[in-house]
Design a protein around this motif. Structure first.
Motif, PDB file in Angstrom:
ATOM      1  N   ARG A 168      47.938  36.613  37.430  1.00  0.00           N
ATOM      2  CA  ARG A 168      46.978  37.037  38.452  1.00  0.00           C
ATOM      3  C   ARG A 168      47.657  37.861  39.538  1.00  0.00           C
ATOM      4  O   ARG A 168      47.074  38.805  40.079  1.00  0.00           O
ATOM      5  N   CYS A 169      48.908  37.523  39.837  1.00  0.00           N
ATOM      6  CA  CYS A 169      49.655  38.333  40.805  1.00  0.00           C
ATOM      7  C   CYS A 169      49.913  39.729  40.246  1.00  0.00           C
ATOM      8  O   CYS A 169      49.855  40.727  40.979  1.00  0.00           O
ATOM      9  N   GLU A 170      50.195  39.805  38.964  1.00  0.00           N
ATOM     10  CA  GLU A 170      50.443  41.107  38.339  1.00  0.00           C
ATOM     11  C   GLU A 170      49.205  42.000  38.387  1.00  0.00           C
ATOM     12  O   GLU A 170      49.316  43.226  38.446  1.00  0.00           O
ATOM     13  N   GLU A 171      48.031  41.415  38.359  1.00  0.00           N
ATOM     14  CA  GLU A 171      46.808  42.211  38.485  1.00  0.00           C
ATOM     15  C   GLU A 171      46.747  42.873  39.856  1.00  0.00           C
ATOM     16  O   GLU A 171      46.343  44.037  39.986  1.00  0.00           O
ATOM     17  N   VAL A 172      47.163  42.141  40.898  1.00  0.00           N
ATOM     18  CA  VAL A 172      47.201  42.719  42.245  1.00  0.00           C
ATOM     19  C   VAL A 172      48.246  43.828  42.293  1.00  0.00           C
ATOM     20  O   VAL A 172      47.985  44.932  42.793  1.00  0.00           O
ATOM     21  N   TYR A 173      49.423  43.548  41.760  1.00  0.00           N
ATOM     22  CA  TYR A 173      50.495  44.558  41.755  1.00  0.00           C
ATOM     23  C   TYR A 173      50.043  45.832  41.055  1.00  0.00           C
ATOM     24  O   TYR A 173      50.267  46.946  41.548  1.00  0.00           O
ATOM     25  N   ALA A 174      49.415  45.689  39.898  1.00  0.00           N
ATOM     26  CA  ALA A 174      48.983  46.859  39.128  1.00  0.00           C
ATOM     27  C   ALA A 174      48.005  47.713  39.911  1.00  0.00           C
ATOM     28  O   ALA A 174      48.013  48.946  39.785  1.00  0.00           O
ATOM     29  N   MET A 183      56.684  53.436  42.845  1.00  0.00           N
ATOM     30  CA  MET A 183      56.517  52.122  42.237  1.00  0.00           C
ATOM     31  C   MET A 183      56.552  52.248  40.711  1.00  0.00           C
ATOM     32  O   MET A 183      56.187  53.272  40.141  1.00  0.00           O
ATOM     33  N   LEU A 184      57.004  51.183  40.059  1.00  0.00           N
ATOM     34  CA  LEU A 184      57.126  51.171  38.611  1.00  0.00           C
ATOM     35  C   LEU A 184      55.912  50.524  37.981  1.00  0.00           C
ATOM     36  O   LEU A 184      55.493  49.435  38.395  1.00  0.00           O
ATOM     37  N   GLU A 185      55.349  51.195  37.002  1.00  0.00           N
ATOM     38  CA  GLU A 185      54.321  50.575  36.172  1.00  0.00           C
ATOM     39  C   GLU A 185      55.041  49.618  35.234  1.00  0.00           C
ATOM     40  O   GLU A 185      55.755  50.033  34.317  1.00  0.00           O
ATOM     41  N   ARG A 186      54.894  48.336  35.477  1.00  0.00           N
ATOM     42  CA  ARG A 186      55.706  47.366  34.748  1.00  0.00           C
ATOM     43  C   ARG A 186      55.236  47.251  33.296  1.00  0.00           C
ATOM     44  O   ARG A 186      54.086  46.917  33.019  1.00  0.00           O
ATOM     45  N   ARG A 187      56.162  47.513  32.387  1.00  0.00           N
ATOM     46  CA  ARG A 187      55.902  47.377  30.961  1.00  0.00           C
ATOM     47  C   ARG A 187      56.038  45.902  30.572  1.00  0.00           C
ATOM     48  O   ARG A 187      56.635  45.106  31.307  1.00  0.00           O
ATOM     49  N   GLY A 221      45.717  38.874  46.916  1.00  0.00           N
ATOM     50  CA  GLY A 221      47.046  39.042  47.489  1.00  0.00           C
ATOM     51  C   GLY A 221      47.924  37.848  47.161  1.00  0.00           C
ATOM     52  O   GLY A 221      47.426  36.797  46.733  1.00  0.00           O
ATOM     53  N   TYR A 222      49.225  38.026  47.340  1.00  0.00           N
ATOM     54  CA  TYR A 222      50.158  36.931  47.089  1.00  0.00           C
ATOM     55  C   TYR A 222      51.435  37.174  47.874  1.00  0.00           C
ATOM     56  O   TYR A 222      51.757  38.308  48.249  1.00  0.00           O
ATOM     57  N   LEU A 246      55.515  40.537  48.313  1.00  0.00           N
ATOM     58  CA  LEU A 246      54.196  40.397  48.922  1.00  0.00           C
ATOM     59  C   LEU A 246      53.374  41.638  48.607  1.00  0.00           C
ATOM     60  O   LEU A 246      53.838  42.757  48.819  1.00  0.00           O
ATOM     61  N   GLU A 247      52.190  41.424  48.074  1.00  0.00           N
ATOM     62  CA  GLU A 247      51.237  42.507  47.838  1.00  0.00           C
ATOM     63  C   GLU A 247      49.848  42.009  48.197  1.00  0.00           C
ATOM     64  O   GLU A 247      49.533  40.828  48.018  1.00  0.00           O
ATOM     65  N   ALA A 248      49.022  42.902  48.687  1.00  0.00           N
ATOM     66  CA  ALA A 248      47.657  42.534  49.069  1.00  0.00           C
ATOM     67  C   ALA A 248      46.740  43.730  48.912  1.00  0.00           C
ATOM     68  O   ALA A 248      47.158  44.877  49.095  1.00  0.00           O
TER      69      ALA A 248
END
Length: 410
Positions: A168-174, A183-187, A221-222, A246-248
């Motif tokens: 769920r945190c990765e969804e915010v990051y994306a 920023m890197l699009e995490r594979r 956010g997280y 931290l991302e929000a």
């Protein structure tokens, strides 16, 4: 000396990695970090230099997507795991490995090469420019107040297991990637870098913790953090909150997470490493002097294909300039390029027209993400204006309203 460059085979990883460790003075990595490094290694893009039967140099490439001004995700080869044994330095091994890397990146159609440098002085001669910076701070929460804007509410905070909450945190990051250059699009697999928490590197601190900011049951956010004892300080209150990420999605979630970090019981400071230079918390604190802000270099970037790289991003204002580019390491970039474009996209093609600006590929790499001004580079003698007004026009176009930022190393 006769050396041979070979691709890393499926069974050669341990020897390759041990050679890298030896090149860095045999300082061992925690087993958790080693396992992660192995899991993300692309063996078909990793290689070494052999002197007879001895492996004496290592390097590899990660296949990344890098966000650029305008929100596009551009393929980039991430140069990594570069090391040469002390017995074989200053013999051209590093040069041969970087040349192999750049030729491979070009063959695969990736316009950019990026790296994080353990020794920054090495990479300028290969055309890499320092394109992003990181902000760190140490905030005395006993003397600094957080001034949260009125109306910032509607957020529910919930503690969660960092590993279980990772998807769920990765969804915010994306959702954040296209909003900030660098920023890197995490594979797949790279999300694990966010929850690496080797016990041996906690320095008498807590395990990694996570708090989620939710609105209507959705994660918006997280923050990931740990609690560490302040060195040489007595008492249970002499502890610091170490921010690990931290991302929000919006101001309400962002401010709520920072307020949470400031208010954790039995702590007296928040240590903030590796944040964007324009991170908004700096405008929410009552006294920035008590935050001990510092900057350092982060992502190094070089265009591998100048035309494709400059065409892949958009520009903050209309631009029509001819760039005279020098590139001693990748001669296919040498010559004049006409860059035209604006907020909707751009084109960069070869031209015989008169040059407006003269610069090397290193300066293009530094300015590419919008974090380094061409005007500043010109004042340092690194960019030469040949047509009056061209420097201001290009510098305005290359700028980004959001500071570029690399969220983690590789």
């Amino acid at each position: 000396m006769t050396t041979e460059l070979r691709e890393l085979g499926p069974d050669g990883w341990d020897e390759w990695y041990e050679t890298l460790v030896a090149a860095f003075n045999k300082i061992p990595e925690p087993p958790e970090n080693r396992a992660f490094d192995r899991s993300v290694t692309e063996t078909d893009r990793s290689f070494g230099m052999w002197d007879g039967k001895e492996l004496v140099g290592t390097a590899g490439t990660y296949s990344f997507g890098l966000s650029v001004p305008g929100g596009a995700i551009v393929p980039a080869g991430g140069l990594t795991m570069v090391g040469v044994l002390p017995t074989h330095r200053r013999r051209g091994i590093l040069r041969r490995m970087i040349r192999h890397h750049l030729e491979d990146v070009r063959q695969r159609g990736e316009p950019l090469s990026v790296l994080t440098a353990s020794e920054p002085a090495i990479y300028g001669r290969f055309g890499y420019g320092a394109a992003t910076q990181l902000l760190s701070a140490r905030i005395d929460t006993g003397r600094v107040r957080l001034q949260v804007p009125e109306g910032a509410g509607g957020i529910r905070l919930r503690l969660a297991d960092p590993v279980e909450a990772l998807p769920r945190c990765e969804e915010v990051y994306a959702r954040r990637v296209t909003e900030r250059p660098g920023m890197l699009e995490r594979r797949p697999g790279w999300e694990q870098v966010e929850v690496l928490d080797p016990p041996g590197e906690r320095n008498d601190g807590s395990p990694l913790q996570c708090v989620l900011a939710e609105r209507g049951g959705e994660v918006v956010g997280y923050a990931r953090y740990a609690i560490r004892r302040e060195p040489n300080a007595p008492g249970v209150v002499a502890r610091s909150v170490l921010l690990r990420g931290l991302e929000a999605d919006d101001l309400d979630a962002y401010a709520s997470l920072w307020r949470f970090l400031f208010d954790i019981d039995l702590t007296s400071s928040v240590t903030v490493p590796d944040r964007p230079v324009d991170d908004a918390w700096q405008h929410l604190v009552s006294d920035i002097r008590q935050c001990r802000v510092q900057l350092r270099d982060s992502l190094y970037l070089r265009p591998v294909e100048v035309g494709a790289a400059l065409s892949a991003r958009s520009y903050a204002a209309g631009v029509d300039v001819v760039l005279e580019v020098t590139d001693g390491f990748c001669p296919w970039n040498e010559g004049r390029w006409r860059l035209t474009g604006g907020t909707d996209g751009a084109s960069c093609v070869r031209t015989d027209g008169p040059a407006d600006l003269e610069l090397s590929v290193r300066e293009l790499g530094a300015a590419y993400l919008g974090g380094v001004s061409l005007v500043s580079l010109a004042r340092a003698g690194r960019v030469r204006e040949l047509r009056g007004g061209a420097l201001t026009e290009a510098a305005t176009a290359f700028s980004s309203p959001v500071a570029p930022w690399l969220p983690h190393g590789f």
